[in-house]
Design a protein around this motif. Structure first.
Motif, PDB file in Angstrom:
ATOM      1  N   THR A   6      -1.844   0.454  10.348  1.00 20.95           N
ATOM      2  CA  THR A   6      -2.634   1.807   9.935  1.00 20.95           C
ATOM      3  C   THR A   6      -2.111   2.178   8.855  1.00 20.95           C
ATOM      4  O   THR A   6      -3.097   2.848   8.154  1.00 20.95           O
ATOM      5  N   SER A   7      -1.188   1.380   8.401  1.00 22.02           N
ATOM      6  CA  SER A   7      -0.752   1.811   6.653  1.00 22.02           C
ATOM      7  C   SER A   7      -2.389   1.741   5.710  1.00 22.02           C
ATOM      8  O   SER A   7      -1.971   2.226   4.853  1.00 22.02           O
ATOM      9  N   ALA A   8      -3.055   0.198   5.711  1.00 23.58           N
ATOM     10  CA  ALA A   8      -3.989   0.133   4.887  1.00 23.58           C
ATOM     11  C   ALA A   8      -4.847   0.839   5.464  1.00 23.58           C
ATOM     12  O   ALA A   8      -5.968   1.405   4.569  1.00 23.58           O
ATOM     13  N   ARG A   9      -5.976   1.466   6.774  1.00 23.30           N
ATOM     14  CA  ARG A   9      -6.377   2.537   7.074  1.00 23.30           C
ATOM     15  C   ARG A   9      -5.892   3.188   6.536  1.00 23.30           C
ATOM     16  O   ARG A   9      -6.697   4.670   5.339  1.00 23.30           O
ATOM     17  N   GLN A  10      -4.774   3.908   5.805  1.00 27.47           N
ATOM     18  CA  GLN A  10      -4.918   5.278   5.544  1.00 27.47           C
ATOM     19  C   GLN A  10      -4.797   5.316   3.615  1.00 27.47           C
ATOM     20  O   GLN A  10      -5.514   6.383   3.565  1.00 27.47           O
ATOM     21  N   PHE A  11      -4.152   3.406   3.270  1.00 28.04           N
ATOM     22  CA  PHE A  11      -4.654   3.615   2.065  1.00 28.04           C
ATOM     23  C   PHE A  11      -5.753   3.269   1.978  1.00 28.04           C
ATOM     24  O   PHE A  11      -7.036   4.306   0.740  1.00 28.04           O
ATOM     25  N   ALA A  12      -7.205   2.669   2.581  1.00 27.92           N
ATOM     26  CA  ALA A  12      -8.826   2.888   2.598  1.00 27.92           C
ATOM     27  C   ALA A  12      -9.240   4.327   2.686  1.00 27.92           C
ATOM     28  O   ALA A  12      -9.753   4.820   2.103  1.00 27.92           O
ATOM     29  N   ALA A  13      -8.573   4.995   3.178  1.00 31.20           N
ATOM     30  CA  ALA A  13      -8.837   6.749   3.342  1.00 31.20           C
ATOM     31  C   ALA A  13      -8.742   7.408   1.211  1.00 31.20           C
ATOM     32  O   ALA A  13      -9.827   7.688   0.913  1.00 31.20           O
ATOM     33  N   ARG A  14      -7.711   7.017   1.166  1.00 36.87           N
ATOM     34  CA  ARG A  14      -6.825   8.183   0.350  1.00 36.87           C
ATOM     35  C   ARG A  14      -7.746   7.202  -0.985  1.00 36.87           C
ATOM     36  O   ARG A  14      -8.068   7.470  -1.788  1.00 36.87           O
ATOM     37  N   VAL A  55       0.915  -1.570   0.220  1.00 32.24           N
ATOM     38  CA  VAL A  55       0.001   0.652   0.137  1.00 32.24           C
ATOM     39  C   VAL A  55       1.054   0.806   0.333  1.00 32.24           C
ATOM     40  O   VAL A  55       0.417   2.165  -0.946  1.00 32.24           O
ATOM     41  N   ASP A  56       2.381   1.099   0.834  1.00 31.55           N
ATOM     42  CA  ASP A  56       3.088   2.167   0.817  1.00 31.55           C
ATOM     43  C   ASP A  56       3.623   2.154  -0.708  1.00 31.55           C
ATOM     44  O   ASP A  56       4.498   3.854  -0.789  1.00 31.55           O
TER      45      ASP A  56
END
Length: 175
Positions: free
Chosen positions: A62-70, A37-38
């Protein structure tokens, strides 16, 4: 369909599940890229996304939650499927329609498949080993790759349905 399998994985077990998902999607005729994701710079050109994350202490990374927001901001309303891997709260029947259908934003707020994961204590730091002991997990590999392939096959069928519907709409718009 051109599909992105985007993975958030700490020790690689969830990434291996993502590769298995991608292989099944390719067998279903999809053009698939697998990325962490990053490392995803652009979502342009993708028709669908499968987002996968490891779960630690009941939470996706956290990186998955941030990518989901994206995804919610840049990709919606195009279809997104979600899976996670962890030791607790494994989905009893991930082949049900709710688990093989696209997930609406915020993606991790809805129902998604959770597959068994891996605990390899030799890869964990002391704090992580303490947490694993606290939740009662033992050294094991609980991934069921036959079940993951079946889930991915169902997702592939759904993707083909979306693709056919999208093509039909495009054809009607050009008449």
């Amino acid at each position: 369909m051109r599909v992105l399998v985007a993975i958030a994985s700490t020790y690689g077990a969830t990434a291996e599940i993502g590769e298995a998902v991608a292989a099944e999607l390719r067998q279903g005729g999809h053009d698939v890229d697998v990325r962490r994701v990053d490392s995803v710079e652009s979502l342009q050109g993708y028709d669908g996304v499968v987002l996968g994350s490891a779960v630690y202490i009941g939470r996706v990374l956290t990186s998955a939650r941030q990518f989901a927001a994206r995804l919610a901001e840049e990709f919606a309303p195009r279809p997104v499927w979600v899976f996670a891997s962890g030791m607790k709260s494994v989905t009893a029947y991930p082949l049900g329609a709710a688990f093989t259908s696209p997930v609406p934003p915020p993606y991790f707020g809805a129902r998604y498949a959770i597959f068994g994961g891996v605990v390899d204590r030799s890869k964990l730091g002391s704090a992580e080993r303490s947490l694993i002991g606290f939740v009662g997990a033992t050294h094991s590999d609980e991934r069921d790759f036959d079940l993951i392939a079946a889930w991915s096959g169902e997702v592939s069928v759904r993707m083909n349905q979306f693709d056919a519907l999208d093509r039909a709409r495009s054809a009607q718009g050009t008449r």
